[in-house]
Scaffold this motif. Sequence first.
Motif, short mmCIF file in Angstrom:
data_model
loop_
_atom_site.label_atom_id
_atom_site.label_comp_id
_atom_site.label_asym_id
_atom_site.label_seq_id
_atom_site.Cartn_x
_atom_site.Cartn_y
_atom_site.Cartn_z
N SER B 112 -52.74 -35.66 -25.90
CA SER B 112 -51.39 -35.14 -25.97
C SER B 112 -51.13 -34.39 -24.67
O SER B 112 -52.03 -33.78 -24.10
CB SER B 112 -51.21 -34.24 -27.20
N VAL B 113 -49.90 -34.47 -24.22
CA VAL B 113 -49.58 -33.92 -22.91
C VAL B 113 -48.53 -32.83 -23.06
O VAL B 113 -47.58 -32.98 -23.84
CB VAL B 113 -49.04 -35.02 -21.97
N ILE B 114 -48.75 -31.72 -22.37
CA ILE B 114 -47.70 -30.71 -22.23
C ILE B 114 -47.29 -30.77 -20.77
O ILE B 114 -48.08 -30.44 -19.89
CB ILE B 114 -48.21 -29.31 -22.61
N ALA B 115 -46.09 -31.27 -20.53
CA ALA B 115 -45.68 -31.51 -19.16
C ALA B 115 -44.84 -30.35 -18.65
O ALA B 115 -43.91 -29.91 -19.32
CB ALA B 115 -44.88 -32.80 -19.07
N ILE B 116 -45.21 -29.85 -17.49
CA ILE B 116 -44.43 -28.81 -16.83
C ILE B 116 -43.89 -29.44 -15.56
O ILE B 116 -44.67 -29.94 -14.75
CB ILE B 116 -45.29 -27.58 -16.54
N GLY B 117 -42.59 -29.46 -15.42
CA GLY B 117 -41.99 -30.12 -14.27
C GLY B 117 -41.50 -31.50 -14.65
O GLY B 117 -42.14 -32.22 -15.40
N GLN B 118 -40.33 -31.84 -14.10
CA GLN B 118 -39.66 -33.06 -14.48
C GLN B 118 -40.44 -34.32 -14.15
O GLN B 118 -40.47 -35.26 -14.93
CB GLN B 118 -38.33 -33.11 -13.75
N LYS B 119 -41.07 -34.32 -12.99
CA LYS B 119 -41.72 -35.54 -12.51
C LYS B 119 -42.85 -35.97 -13.43
O LYS B 119 -42.97 -37.13 -13.78
CB LYS B 119 -42.25 -35.33 -11.09
N GLY B 120 -43.66 -35.00 -13.82
CA GLY B 120 -44.77 -35.32 -14.70
C GLY B 120 -44.25 -35.74 -16.07
O GLY B 120 -44.77 -36.68 -16.67
N ARG B 121 -43.22 -35.06 -16.54
CA ARG B 121 -42.67 -35.40 -17.84
C ARG B 121 -42.18 -36.84 -17.84
O ARG B 121 -42.51 -37.62 -18.73
CB ARG B 121 -41.51 -34.47 -18.17
N ASP B 122 -41.41 -37.20 -16.79
CA ASP B 122 -40.89 -38.56 -16.72
C ASP B 122 -42.02 -39.57 -16.72
O ASP B 122 -41.97 -40.58 -17.42
CB ASP B 122 -40.06 -38.74 -15.44
N TYR B 123 -43.06 -39.27 -15.95
CA TYR B 123 -44.18 -40.20 -15.83
C TYR B 123 -44.83 -40.45 -17.19
O TYR B 123 -45.00 -41.60 -17.61
CB TYR B 123 -45.23 -39.63 -14.86
N PHE B 124 -45.16 -39.37 -17.90
CA PHE B 124 -45.89 -39.53 -19.15
C PHE B 124 -44.98 -40.07 -20.26
O PHE B 124 -45.43 -40.79 -21.14
CB PHE B 124 -46.54 -38.22 -19.56
N LYS B 125 -43.72 -39.72 -20.19
CA LYS B 125 -42.78 -40.20 -21.20
C LYS B 125 -42.62 -41.70 -21.06
O LYS B 125 -42.66 -42.44 -22.04
CB LYS B 125 -41.43 -39.50 -20.98
N ARG B 126 -42.43 -42.16 -19.84
CA ARG B 126 -42.19 -43.57 -19.60
C ARG B 126 -43.38 -44.41 -20.04
O ARG B 126 -43.23 -45.53 -20.48
CB ARG B 126 -41.90 -43.80 -18.12
N ARG B 127 -44.57 -43.84 -19.92
CA ARG B 127 -45.75 -44.61 -20.29
C ARG B 127 -46.16 -44.40 -21.75
O ARG B 127 -47.24 -44.80 -22.15
CB ARG B 127 -46.90 -44.28 -19.35
#
Lengths: 138, 292
Positions: B112-127
């Motif tokens: 499970s990922v807790i993403a801080i920052g838009q770029k990381g969030r987009d990356y993990f969300k898309r995958r």
Amino acid sequence: MAQTFHLEIVTPERSFYNGEAEMVVVRTVQGDVAFMADHMWTVTPLATGLLKIKDKKGIKKATCSGGFIHVKEGKAIIVTNSAEWPEEIDLDRAIEAKERAEKNLKSSDSNINVERAKVAMFRALNRIRVKEELMNNK
Amino acid sequence: MAGKGREIKRRIKSVNSTKQITKAMELVSSAKLRRARERLNKTKPYFDTVKKTINEILADSENIKSIYFEGEKEIKRSCFIVITADRGLCGGYNTNAIKASLLSMRDKEDISVIAIGQKGRDYFKRRGYNLDGEYTNILETISFKDAKEIGALVMQLYKQEMIDEVYLVYTSFLSTISHKAECIRLLPLTEIEETGQEKQEKGDAVFEYISYEPSPSALFDYLVPQYVESLIFGGLVESAASEQGARRIAMENATDNAIEMIDKLTLNYNRARQAAITQEIAEIVGGAEALK
């Protein structure tokens, strides 16, 4: 002169105090405790309250909120969430925070975290107390 | 020639305006970098002290049992707190952080990922990773409150046994020009390797009796969240400084490249112009010859 030990107080914002002290009094979760040189090794969490540091020049007071103290040979480290000298306290802000906390406590809104409001209240009251104490001394 | 010359001129103009933008961005990030570094210098003592103190306490309390210690339970699900930037144009900063986290990740299902920052969030969300939390736009004005919130979320998940281990991925700020993406394990706690000297010091003191008030387990219940929060806070501050540093370097390189490109294009333009003039003279001379 009493024996001194090295006292270090750090907050997330800055290194608050770093120097020799004869005694330090902190509000722990079990009440006020004073530490002097050669105290036994101790680790204990802190509550919100007054912090007193006694060094060669006299007693200094400050607010201190949360964190823990770690005492060992010839050294004491206080890690706290916030610490302020009385002259740094913004009284208006503290009063405002107190009123906000009071309002939150009274309201019946279930979204409001009661614990949090209580803690906020304590913090504000503590600040106001320390500030007023200093002003009365002047 | 007129056509070719105009084309080159147009390109010079466009490269030049790009250069102006990158230059401006470079200046902005230098200013931000300065601010972020000041912050970092102020918080560094806290970060270091907490880390050191907790490790010391841990080293002296080997026989205390707590859910926060290693080996108490099987690890099934890991949580990754990944700190990336909200914006791009900062060289390899975001990719490096994401890569560093992917290195330690095993099975997508158990993460499970807790993403801080838009770029990381987009990356993990898309995958299609499981996102347990996302925080964006907090990096420019980091406050301890943000770190506390994230820490509280992590502790809650950990206590409910939704996750069995927690990693923090951040970019450590080594100097203005060098940053390194790192992945550290927050929970369960493990003793960090000690250097020889420290070990010796410890050897003398290990039999010292320490009083834990109110009780060791209550103390750990209090200390561990504090530890997690402050490490997250430290990670945020360092990452923010690294981000600005990385962006400044990226923009500096872009500006340099633009200058180089403009030089080349100007040379080409002058050459084309010269060729056109020469050709014109040749034509005039040829015409004059023909009239004779």
